[in-house]
Motif scaffolding. Structure first.
Motif, PDB file in Angstrom:
ATOM      1  N   MET A 712       0.833  -1.201   0.000  1.00 12.15           N
ATOM      2  CA  MET A 712       0.000   0.000   0.000  1.00 12.15           C
ATOM      3  C   MET A 712       0.872   1.258   0.000  1.00 12.15           C
TER       4      MET A 712
ATOM      5  N   PRO B  27     -19.185  -6.034  12.436  1.00 10.57           N
ATOM      6  CA  PRO B  27     -19.848  -6.392  11.176  1.00 10.57           C
ATOM      7  C   PRO B  27     -18.794  -6.621  10.086  1.00 10.57           C
ATOM      8  N   LEU B  28     -19.089  -7.547   9.199  1.00  8.75           N
ATOM      9  CA  LEU B  28     -18.204  -7.808   8.061  1.00  8.75           C
ATOM     10  C   LEU B  28     -18.966  -7.505   6.775  1.00  8.75           C
ATOM     11  N   ALA B  29     -18.395  -6.624   5.961  1.00  7.98           N
ATOM     12  CA  ALA B  29     -19.018  -6.347   4.657  1.00  7.98           C
ATOM     13  C   ALA B  29     -18.152  -6.992   3.584  1.00  7.98           C
ATOM     14  N   LEU B  34     -11.252  -4.945   6.711  1.00 13.35           N
ATOM     15  CA  LEU B  34     -11.306  -5.693   7.966  1.00 13.35           C
ATOM     16  C   LEU B  34     -10.410  -6.937   7.926  1.00 13.35           C
ATOM     17  N   LEU B  51     -22.647  -9.385   6.925  1.00  9.08           N
ATOM     18  CA  LEU B  51     -23.872  -8.720   6.484  1.00  9.08           C
ATOM     19  C   LEU B  51     -24.357  -9.231   5.120  1.00  9.08           C
ATOM     20  N   ALA B  71     -26.294  -0.556   1.666  1.00  9.89           N
ATOM     21  CA  ALA B  71     -24.945  -0.574   2.253  1.00  9.89           C
ATOM     22  C   ALA B  71     -24.055  -1.654   1.648  1.00  9.89           C
ATOM     23  N   VAL B  97     -13.167   4.613  -9.658  1.00  9.91           N
ATOM     24  CA  VAL B  97     -11.728   4.847  -9.463  1.00  9.91           C
ATOM     25  C   VAL B  97     -11.246   4.412  -8.074  1.00  9.91           C
ATOM     26  N   GLY B  99      -9.587   1.949  -5.708  1.00 10.49           N
ATOM     27  CA  GLY B  99      -8.686   0.790  -5.724  1.00 10.49           C
ATOM     28  C   GLY B  99      -8.516   0.176  -7.101  1.00 10.49           C
ATOM     29  N   ALA B 114     -18.530   3.391   6.766  1.00 12.61           N
ATOM     30  CA  ALA B 114     -18.370   3.046   8.187  1.00 12.61           C
ATOM     31  C   ALA B 114     -16.910   3.139   8.604  1.00 12.61           C
ATOM     32  N   GLU B 158     -24.537  -0.632  15.706  1.00 13.92           N
ATOM     33  CA  GLU B 158     -25.372   0.040  14.726  1.00 13.92           C
ATOM     34  C   GLU B 158     -24.857  -0.326  13.332  1.00 13.92           C
ATOM     35  N   ILE B 159     -25.768  -0.657  12.442  1.00 16.31           N
ATOM     36  CA  ILE B 159     -25.364  -1.084  11.098  1.00 16.31           C
ATOM     37  C   ILE B 159     -25.871  -0.080  10.075  1.00 16.31           C
ATOM     38  N   ILE B 160     -25.002   0.311   9.172  1.00 19.44           N
ATOM     39  CA  ILE B 160     -25.468   1.150   8.064  1.00 19.44           C
ATOM     40  C   ILE B 160     -26.261   0.241   7.133  1.00 19.44           C
ATOM     41  N   SER B 181      -1.405   2.482  -3.357  1.00 21.19           N
ATOM     42  CA  SER B 181      -2.687   2.007  -2.828  1.00 21.19           C
ATOM     43  C   SER B 181      -3.857   2.408  -3.711  1.00 21.19           C
ATOM     44  N   ARG B 182      -3.691   3.474  -4.413  1.00 19.56           N
ATOM     45  CA  ARG B 182      -4.746   4.097  -5.231  1.00 19.56           C
ATOM     46  C   ARG B 182      -5.817   4.799  -4.405  1.00 19.56           C
ATOM     47  N   TYR B 183      -5.625   4.878  -3.106  1.00 23.61           N
ATOM     48  CA  TYR B 183      -6.468   5.762  -2.299  1.00 23.61           C
ATOM     49  C   TYR B 183      -6.194   7.195  -2.759  1.00 23.61           C
TER      50      TYR B 183
HETATM   51  C1  LIG Z   1      -5.798  -2.497  -2.186  1.00 22.46           C
HETATM   52  C2  LIG Z   1      -6.920  -1.640  -1.724  1.00 22.46           C
HETATM   53  C3  LIG Z   1      -7.117  -0.437  -2.348  1.00 22.46           C
HETATM   54  C4  LIG Z   1      -8.168   0.372  -1.944  1.00 22.46           C
HETATM   55  N1  LIG Z   1      -8.312   1.563  -2.568  1.00 22.46           N
HETATM   56  C5  LIG Z   1      -9.322   2.359  -2.196  1.00 22.46           C
HETATM   57  C6  LIG Z   1      -9.538   3.601  -2.837  1.00 22.46           C
HETATM   58  O1  LIG Z   1      -8.873   3.954  -3.791  1.00 22.46           O
HETATM   59  N2  LIG Z   1     -10.530   4.377  -2.394  1.00 22.46           N
HETATM   60  C7  LIG Z   1     -11.349   3.991  -1.370  1.00 22.46           C
HETATM   61  O2  LIG Z   1     -12.241   4.725  -1.015  1.00 22.46           O
HETATM   62  N3  LIG Z   1     -11.173   2.817  -0.748  1.00 22.46           N
HETATM   63  C8  LIG Z   1     -10.202   1.995  -1.146  1.00 22.46           C
HETATM   64  N4  LIG Z   1     -10.058   0.791  -0.518  1.00 22.46           N
HETATM   65  C9  LIG Z   1     -11.025   0.408   0.530  1.00 22.46           C
HETATM   66  C10 LIG Z   1     -12.183  -0.444  -0.059  1.00 22.46           C
HETATM   67  O3  LIG Z   1     -12.690   0.169  -1.152  1.00 22.46           O
HETATM   68  C11 LIG Z   1     -13.373  -0.672   0.874  1.00 22.46           C
HETATM   69  O4  LIG Z   1     -14.235   0.394   0.744  1.00 22.46           O
HETATM   70  C12 LIG Z   1     -13.051  -0.730   2.269  1.00 22.46           C
HETATM   71  O5  LIG Z   1     -12.116  -1.764   2.385  1.00 22.46           O
HETATM   72  C13 LIG Z   1     -14.264  -1.021   3.197  1.00 22.46           C
HETATM   73  O6  LIG Z   1     -15.296  -1.715   2.581  1.00 22.46           O
HETATM   74  P1  LIG Z   1     -15.581  -3.231   2.851  1.00 22.46           P
HETATM   75  O7  LIG Z   1     -16.911  -3.517   2.267  1.00 22.46           O
HETATM   76  O8  LIG Z   1     -14.472  -4.045   2.340  1.00 22.46           O
HETATM   77  O9  LIG Z   1     -15.674  -3.284   4.438  1.00 22.46           O
HETATM   78  P2  LIG Z   1     -15.059  -4.257   5.519  1.00 22.46           P
HETATM   79  O10 LIG Z   1     -13.589  -4.375   5.338  1.00 22.46           O
HETATM   80  O11 LIG Z   1     -15.823  -5.517   5.573  1.00 22.46           O
HETATM   81  O12 LIG Z   1     -15.365  -3.430   6.802  1.00 22.46           O
HETATM   82  C14 LIG Z   1     -14.705  -2.214   7.109  1.00 22.46           C
HETATM   83  C15 LIG Z   1     -15.178  -1.692   8.474  1.00 22.46           C
HETATM   84  O13 LIG Z   1     -16.497  -1.224   8.384  1.00 22.46           O
HETATM   85  C16 LIG Z   1     -17.360  -1.968   9.239  1.00 22.46           C
HETATM   86  N5  LIG Z   1     -18.601  -2.144   8.476  1.00 22.46           N
HETATM   87  C17 LIG Z   1     -18.702  -2.711   7.253  1.00 22.46           C
HETATM   88  N6  LIG Z   1     -19.954  -2.607   6.803  1.00 22.46           N
HETATM   89  C18 LIG Z   1     -20.660  -1.968   7.740  1.00 22.46           C
HETATM   90  C19 LIG Z   1     -22.012  -1.566   7.840  1.00 22.46           C
HETATM   91  N7  LIG Z   1     -22.880  -1.776   6.843  1.00 22.46           N
HETATM   92  N8  LIG Z   1     -22.410  -0.933   8.962  1.00 22.46           N
HETATM   93  C20 LIG Z   1     -21.537  -0.691   9.944  1.00 22.46           C
HETATM   94  N9  LIG Z   1     -20.241  -1.044   9.919  1.00 22.46           N
HETATM   95  C21 LIG Z   1     -19.811  -1.674   8.811  1.00 22.46           C
HETATM   96  C22 LIG Z   1     -16.620  -3.233   9.570  1.00 22.46           C
HETATM   97  O14 LIG Z   1     -16.982  -3.746  10.812  1.00 22.46           O
HETATM   98  C23 LIG Z   1     -15.192  -2.745   9.564  1.00 22.46           C
HETATM   99  O15 LIG Z   1     -14.876  -2.136  10.759  1.00 22.46           O
HETATM  100  C24 LIG Z   1      -9.023  -0.028  -0.890  1.00 22.46           C
HETATM  101  C25 LIG Z   1      -8.809  -1.254  -0.262  1.00 22.46           C
HETATM  102  C26 LIG Z   1      -7.780  -2.058  -0.671  1.00 22.46           C
HETATM  103  C27 LIG Z   1      -7.592  -3.372   0.000  1.00 22.46           C
END
Ligand SMILES: Cc1cc2nc3c(=O)[nH]c(=O)nc-3n(C[C@H](O)[C@H](O)[C@H](O)COP(=O)(O)OP(=O)(O)OC[C@H]3O[C@@H](n4cnc5c(N)ncnc54)[C@H](O)[C@@H]3O)c2cc1C
Lengths: 795, 267
Positions: A712, B27-29, B34, B51, B71, B97, B99, B114, B158-160, B181-183
């Motif tokens: 990253m 919660p796992l999305a 995570l 979820l 969500a 755009v 990741g 979240a 609380e869940i979104i 990372s592309r963030y």
């Molecule tokens: C290589 C890489 C590059 C990325 N690049 C970008 C980027 O360019 N731009 C960007 O914005 N993001 C980027 N991300 C992040 C990615 O896009 C996801 O948005 C982020 O990982 C979280 O989403 P997820 O669904 O994977 O959540 P998870 O990893 O499953 O959860 C993340 C957190 O949110 C909580 N959570 C999940 N869903 C809910 C819900 N519905 N309600 C309440 N809590 C919740 C979980 O408990 C945890 O704490 C990148 C990730 C990686 C690994």
């Protein structure tokens, strides 16, 4: 019956069948009965004394089998990790060579240094137990950069290494260089940094060790580029085991780039531990662990000066470099910034006098060692950058200045002032080829088009020569090599005529199973599909030095070619007997032994049958069987060379650099498989572009923590960072390798950083920018533009 | 990774009570953030409540000039949704755009919001469009949701469930990507709405923020030149190995101009 597929053809790669269908066999795929899991506890500190280690809580955890530390290593009287090269300073004083213990002895010297090995039933248990090992550290001040490390009063890594200098090495005629500088019409000067890199092969390092008490045999499966060398270094020097009781297997390995061509402490620890716990033990590094334990590359700070006469002829080059070794000497460590760097400073030019001084410096960082190119990209970067600086200082066209100083084709063999003698080459031919392919003539039009959309466009040239095919043993021995650098191959013709080759090089992505099979197919006239290449197992392959330094085809291929020739020689004897002719009249071609001037002939298959079923066979004078072995020690390095041209576009608003075009014309000698050569060039160029634009291993100066410790934060180049590349070969044949080959594994990485940075500097030249350090990140470029345009802004 | 219990409830109240029963649960999305955290042992929850089995929290719908995105909708789904592309193309562009393709196929809008990574893209879209975060318990305006550096208004159990985006007159998103990372090094979302212009910035600081000065200038003239001379104070912005604060401050203006240009092009 398949076909002969010989030299110059591009068959699909044999190995891809298993790789692309998920049938590869990597260390982490291997499971042994009763296997336990091992985890290394690594230092979180860059520099600290270990006051004590309390393993109690870890040992009490269910599932934990053992916790081993440096004290156990010392109690067993084990050796330290050896360095394969011993260099000396100008007065012949050997380098400082402090011990490199496989588990820390009282002190840690970099973040990632190994402190303990925890063995448990599962990886999860071992990881949890590792967290329970209490290490009492006394944190010491640390130093990560070479400039800081040599300053008086800097933290010292070793009590007996003053100023952290391992060796103050030099090469060349200092007096001649000083004289030339006094006569110079112009002196170009340049200070630069060659950024630290992390290799990041796709497969992380891993190892499994097993001890068989019934036979006393140790087996180590490891992600290595040179299993025989690991066996020798580990058994003879570290663990003090009889070599015949140690088998090292490096099965499929997912990329190396140098990172896997060292004997690592993990290998020794796990082999030793497996016997202690009487269980097979497996360790697989996480990517994060790789970042702080795989040997890093590059990391130089350099001052260079080039003396020229009024016409732009190079009179002399003076280079002073501080090279980072990290916390300990790794297997090839001190050799890289010295022997593989200084002798390359002549490049493709006729510079008559060169002096190079390298201070090899210890710091609190991961040990630095060879990474694709190893020393030669660093040398090329210095030389090709300072040539551009000289051209701009003197107002001479960059291409013209290079041309004026290039070694003409007719001047080969060419003796440089820095040890090496180039056997062959045609730098001007490569340059002309590249100029045409890159469409340099119309660059001005493209630049104007970029300017219309507010972008700066730049063109960069780089030429290079690489010494590869490591190496003539005697020559290397004089430079400090502690081992030989030959290669070995066995050609086993089976009774039914198929061939197995056992070779000491190691294929980890390069395509050797294909290239080597083509050589055998061509030489023996055997169908390509009837040749298999075996490597990577000390119990199957006689011996070998492994794969690195673009040596596999050049040295291993030469051994293979020699062994195949021996098969032909023996085959002729058998054929002479069968055909009742004199041996001198037997002619071998396209798989057939024939009597000159007749249509009487025997195929290789028939000869093999006769050799293994020797009923009608000259047993009195000839042994049965058809298997020959050859060792080949090269007479010289090989010297691939070439010209690379990069074209970039810079967005001045953000500083972002886009590589818009890339051309490479390389002299790699005979091309066995054009597709594979093209692939090697692409990969090599991309790694060089990575260094120039993206990759940077950054340590925090105060804490010594690695800041770029993950994918990253450490940017590997990706497909969308790159244009379609134009690569071509313009080959002259090597005069001393059997097939005229020169090697192509590293050339791309050697030529590209300078080409890209020269293009970036060219794009910014109108702002007065004369140098840009790598990586040329948007932030860095934007700052340069800001600083350069300050006077304009002030108007 | 340490071992953990795994639940896959199929109703929101069940998910909420599982989270409530087990204080050490999460919660796992999509797991894109995570799971790496667990692998690196930076977190060790006793249970994960997946979820993925919940009904009605996935997909995009619209009504009353509002686009609602469940969500559990992935970034790839938002990027390719005909509805989002026609109603709020800038939001689809933002999702496209994030990741790389693998991340977009797993990562979800709920997880991203979240998580509130200071360099994530969605927070800029959510704040820039003045969206509403709908949770298992309540509705929260974007204004009151993001608290900087991974902190949000969310309570532990609380869940979104969805995000509701008012459809703007026009909008644009411009992002300067971190090459590895592309963030977002800096990402700026600009929206022109019936009630005014909103400019939301991600990546530059410890959390998403608005730029009132730019909003005022753009309200007067919605054109890149209107903000070209506005300089953002580097004080308080992030400096790291990828970009220093001064550079980030500069990029805010550059990206804001580009976002406006995109909004004009798309309008
Ligand atoms: C290589 C890489 C590059 C990325 N690049 C970008 C980027 O360019 N731009 C960007 O914005 N993001 C980027 N991300 C992040 C990615 O896009 C996801 O948005 C982020 O990982 C979280 O989403 P997820 O669904 O994977 O959540 P998870 O990893 O499953 O959860 C993340 C957190 O949110 C909580 N959570 C999940 N869903 C809910 C819900 N519905 N309600 C309440 N809590 C919740 C979980 O408990 C945890 O704490 C990148 C990730 C990686 C690994």
């Amino acid at each position: 019956m398949g076909n002969v597929i010989g030299i110059g053809a591009s068959p699909r790669r044999k190995e891809d069948q298993r790789f692309l269908t998920g049938r590869g066999n990597y260390v982490s795929d291997i499971k042994r009965p009763g296997m336990a899991a091992g985890v290394f506890l690594r230092s979180p500190h860059a520099h600290a004394l270990i006051r004590g280690i309390d393993k109690q809580a870890a040992l009490e955890m269910p599932g934990v089998i053992a916790v081993l530390t440096g004290e156990d290593v010392a109690a067993d009287g084990l050796g330290s990790l050896p360095c394969g090269w011993g260099i000396t300073d100008a007065r012949g004083v050997p380098m400082k060579e402090p011990p490199f213990p496989m588990l820390a002895q009282g002190k840690v010297r970099f973040v990632g240094d190994m402190v303990a090995f925890v063995i448990a039933e599962t990886v999860e248990d071992a990881s949890t137990a590792a967290e329970l090992v209490k290490v009492d550290y006394e944190v010491l001040p640390s130093v990560v950069g070479v400039l800081d490390a040599v300053r008086p009063g800097a933290p010292k890594l070793f009590d007996d290494v003053p100023n952290n200098i391992c060796c103050d090495w030099e090469l060349g005629d200092k007096a001649a260089v000083d004289t030339a500088f006094r006569k110079a019409a112009h002196v170009a000067r340049l200070s630069l940094v060659n950024n630290r890199l992390i290799g990041n092969p796709m497969e992380p390092r891993a190892a499994i060790a097993e001890y068989n008490p019934g036979t006393g045999q140790h087996t180590l499966w490891t992600t290595s580029q040179f299993p025989h060398v690991v066996r020798f270094l580990m058994s003879a020097l570290v663990l003090k085991l009889p070599e015949h009781k140690v088998r090292v297997v490096a099965p499929d390995v997912g990329g190396g780039f140098g990172v896997k061509q060292f004997h690592y402490g993990e290998e020794a620890v796990i082999t030793w531990a497996a016997k202690r716990v009487m269980r097979p033990v497996k360790w697989v590094a996480s990517r994060s662990e790789c970042y702080v334990s795989d040997r890093h590359g590059r990391d130089h700070v350099t001052e260079a000066e080039l003396a020229l006469d009024e016409k732009g002829k190079f009179l002399a080059l003076r280079v002073k470099t501080l090279a980072n070794m990290g916390g300990y000497l790794s297997t090839f460590g001190p050799n890289i910034p010295t022997n593989l760097y200084g002798p390359l400073l002549s490049g493709v030019y006729t510079t008559p006098a060169i002096y190079c001084n390298v201070k090899v410096v210890f710091t609190n960082t991961v040990p630095v060692d060879a990474y694709r190119g190893a020393g030669r990209p660093e040398a090329t970067f210095v030389l090709e950058r300072i040539v551009d600086v000289a051209a701009s200082d003197m107002g001479i066209d960059r291409v013209e200045l290079r041309r004026r100083n290039m070694i003409p084709k007719e001047a080969y063999p060419y003796q440089t002032p820095v040890l090496v003698q180039y056997d062959s080459g045609d730098p001007i031919g490569c340059l002309d080829g590249a100029l045409a392919a890159a469409d340099v003539k119309w660059f001005g039009t493209r630049k104007a088009a970029s300017a219309r959309s507010g972008k700066f466009r730049g063109l960069g040239f780089s030429t290079y020569v690489e010494a590869c095919g490591l190496a003539p043993s005697r020559f290397a021995g004089r430079l400090g090599a502690r081992g030989g650098l030959y290669e070995s191959a066995t050609v086993r013709v089976h009774p039914a005529g198929q061939v197995t080759v056992l070779i000491g090089t190691h294929n980890h992505g390069q395509g050797h199973e294909t290239t080597f099979a083509q050589i055998v197919s061509e030489k023996l006239g055997v169908a390509f599909e009837n040749v298999d290449i075996v490597f990577g197992d000390t119990d199957r392959v006689q011996f070998g030095m492994g794969t690195y330094g673009s040596r596999s085809l050049v040295v291993g291929g030469a051994a293979l070619s020699k062994a195949a020739d021996k098969v032909i020689v023996k085959g002729k004897k058998i054929a002479a007997h069968l055909l009742e002719a004199s041996e001198a009249d037997i002619h071998f071609e396209a798989g057939k032994f024939s009597v000159a001037g007749t249509d009487r002939a025997k195929t290789l298959g028939e000869i093999a049958v006769a050799a293994y079923v020797p009923h009608n066979y000259p047993l009195e004078v000839l042994e049965p069987g058809l298997e020959e072995q050859a060792y080949y020690d090269p007479v010289n390095f090989t010297y691939p060379g070439g010209c690379h041209i990069a074209e970039v576009e810079i967005d001045p608003e953000t500083g972002a650099v886009t590589l818009v075009d890339y051309t490479a014309v390389d002299d790699v000698g005979t091309v066995i498989n054009p597709m594979i050569v093209e692939g090697q060039l692409h990969g090599g160029i991309v790694q060089g572009v990575g260094q120039a634009l993206y990759e940077n291993a950054v340590y925090d100066e105060s804490s010594g923590q690695l800041m770029s410790g993950s994918l990253m934060d450490y940017c590997m180049p990706r497909a969308d960072h790159l244009p379609m590349m134009k690569v071509a070969t313009h080959s002259t044949l090597c005069t001393h390798t059997p097939m005229g080959v020169k090697g192509c594994g590293e050339v791309g990485t050697i030529g590209s950083p300078a080409a890209v940075i020269n293009a970036v500097v060219d794009a910014l030249a109108h702002l007065g920018v004369t140098h840009v350090d790598m990586p040329a990140t948007p932030n860095r470029i934007w700052r340069l533009i800001q600083n350069a345009s300050l006077p304009i802004a002030a108007e | 990774m340490r071992s953990f219990a795994y639940h896959q409830p199929n109703a929101i109240p069940e998910a909420v009570s599982l989270l409530a029963e087990q204080p050490e649960s999460r919660p796992l999305a999509g797991g894109m953030t995570l799971i790496p955290t667990l692998k690196q042992r930076l977190a060790a929850p006793a249970a994960l409540v997946d979820l993925a089995g919940l009904p009605d929290i996935k997909g995009c719908s619209n009504g009353n000039a509002v686009v609602t995105i469940g969500a559990m909708t992935t970034h790839a789904e938002v990027a390719s949704s005909p509805l989002v592309k026609s109603q709020i193309p800038a939001l689809a562009a933002l999702a496209s755009v994030i990741g790389d393709p693998a991340v977009r196929d797993r990562g979800t809008i709920g997880g991203s919001v979240a998580n509130n990574d200071p360099a994530a893209d969605y927070p800029a879209g959510v704040l820039g469009l003045g969206a509403t975060i709908v949770t298992s318990a309540r509705e929260i305006a974007a204004e009151n949701f993001f608290f900087g550096l991974f902190e949000t208004a969310l309570k532990p159990n609380e869940i979104i469930t969805a995000i509701r985006f008012p459809v703007p007159l026009s909008a644009g998103y411009a992002k300067f990507k971190a090459p590895a990372s592309r963030y977002a090094v800096v990402g700026v979302f600009v929206a022109k709405t019936a009630t005014g212009v909103r400019v939301a910035v991600t990546g530059a600081g410890s959390g998403v923020f608005r730029v009132p000065q730019m909003e005022r200038a753009l309200a007067e003239a919605f054109d890149p030149t209107a903000i070209a001379a506005i300089k953002i104070d580097a004080e308080g912005l992030t400096s790291d190995i990828h970009a220093d604060a001064g550079y980030r401050a500069h990029l805010v203006t550059v990206m804001a101009k580009r976002a406006v240009a995109t909004a004009l092009g798309a309008a």
